[in-house]
Design an enzyme around this catalytic site. Structure first.
Site, PDB file in Angstrom:
ATOM      1  N   ALA A 158      45.289  20.391   4.927  1.00 35.87           N
ATOM      2  CA  ALA A 158      45.547  19.259   4.226  1.00 35.87           C
ATOM      3  C   ALA A 158      44.771  19.135   3.187  1.00 35.87           C
ATOM      4  O   ALA A 158      43.630  19.412   2.825  1.00 35.87           O
ATOM      5  CB  ALA A 158      45.281  18.064   5.168  1.00 35.87           C
ATOM      6  N   CYS A 159      45.693  18.456   2.170  1.00 36.76           N
ATOM      7  CA  CYS A 159      44.835  17.992   0.935  1.00 36.76           C
ATOM      8  C   CYS A 159      45.596  16.550   0.802  1.00 36.76           C
ATOM      9  O   CYS A 159      46.521  16.170   1.279  1.00 36.76           O
ATOM     10  CB  CYS A 159      44.947  18.605  -0.303  1.00 36.76           C
ATOM     11  SG  CYS A 159      46.559  18.773  -1.313  1.00 36.76           S
ATOM     12  N   GLY A 160      45.160  15.940  -0.340  1.00 39.66           N
ATOM     13  CA  GLY A 160      45.637  14.536  -0.655  1.00 39.66           C
ATOM     14  C   GLY A 160      47.165  14.385  -0.831  1.00 39.66           C
ATOM     15  O   GLY A 160      47.666  13.548  -0.083  1.00 39.66           O
ATOM     16  N   THR A 175      46.010  21.990  -3.415  1.00 39.19           N
ATOM     17  CA  THR A 175      44.894  22.703  -3.079  1.00 39.19           C
ATOM     18  C   THR A 175      45.244  23.236  -1.640  1.00 39.19           C
ATOM     19  O   THR A 175      44.819  24.363  -1.241  1.00 39.19           O
ATOM     20  CB  THR A 175      43.665  21.722  -2.979  1.00 39.19           C
ATOM     21  OG1 THR A 175      44.147  20.716  -2.231  1.00 39.19           O
ATOM     22  CG2 THR A 175      43.178  21.270  -4.329  1.00 39.19           C
TER      23      THR A 175
END
Lengths: 94, 160
Positions: free
Chosen positions: A9-11, A16
């Site tokens: 997970a990334c924001g 990423t």
């Protein structure tokens, strides 16, 4: 061995986590591990609390989860990548 | 892969700013004026940066890769800024830490999960001290453009 569900997970779920996702895919292949990889936004982690075995993220949260959380920043900067890989592998082999 | 917008007009050298918000606003406004992103983009990218920081300490100069959700983007693009003086950005994954950022790669992506090889090449740049040093010292937009085109190894469509 049971197939592990790994959340990446990334924001925003676009930049990423893509890089991290592919690094883990490669690692799993090299080690002959079968992994259920889910590339998600950090906000979506809640939906996986009952099924996930591991969260690898560049958006570390202060939230507590019932599974281990590994910081994936090293995949982006190249600093400490081997350590991070080792951590992930240890979890996958559990 | 072939239709990423990248030209000299979205390479900002010697960008001045006291705060990350000022830097993100300058870069976002520039993209907005070019019609590459929607008017909501700048605000969204600032909010995203506040929630999930993108500063990356490298072995040399720190970089940041601000980005936000695809709905704010019209045309995928990469804007690059070299900051006149380093500006503190939060460190990705460590909300309590900041890092003095000198190079900003603003990613305007129009579909999720589509830019893997581009991103991987960017990460290679971040891991290459010589390249980072060169980028922070180069004074010509044209040279930066040509250099990044060769480093990122794909065809950009843009001005000229």
């Amino acid at each position: 061995m049971e197939k592990k569900q790994v959340l990446v997970a990334c924001g925003a779920g676009i930049a990423t986590s893509t890089v991290v996702n592919s690094a883990i895919e490669e690692m799993a292949k090299e080690n002959n591990l079968s992994v259920d990889l889910r590339q998600i936004k950090i906000a979506e982690v809640g939906a996986y609390v009952d099924t996930a075995d591991l969260l690898v993220t560049t958006a570390m949260t202060k939230k507590e989860y019932p599974f281990p959380v590994i910081n994936a920043r090293s995949f982006l900067t190249g600093i400490g990548t081997e350590d991070t890989k080792k951590q992930i592998l240890e979890e996958l082999k559990k | 892969m072939s239709d990423i917008y990248f030209d000299e007009s979205i390479i900002l050298l010697d960008l001045e700013g006291e705060t990350k918000e000022e830097v993100l606003t300058a870069m976002g406004q520039n993209l907005t004026e070019k019609g590459l992103v929607k008017t909501t983009f700048t605000e969204a990218i600032i909010a995203r940066e506040a929630e999930f920081a993108t500063g990356l300490p490298t072995s040399g100069v720190s970089v940041a890769i601000p980005h936000t959700d695809v709905e704010h983007v019209n045309k995928k693009a990469i804007s690059v800024a070299v900051l006149k003086d380093p500006v503190a950005f939060g460190v990705m994954g460590d909300p309590d830490e900041t890092t003095p950022v000198k190079l900003v790669f603003m990613l305007a992506m129009d579909e999720a999960h589509s830019q893997l090889s581009l991103l991987q090449r960017l990460m290679h740049i971040f891991q290459d001290q010589e390249t980072l040093t060169y980028l922070t010292s180069e004074k010509s937009n044209a040279n930066v453009k040509a250099f990044l085109e060769s480093k990122l190894d794909f065809t950009f469509k843009g001005g000229e």
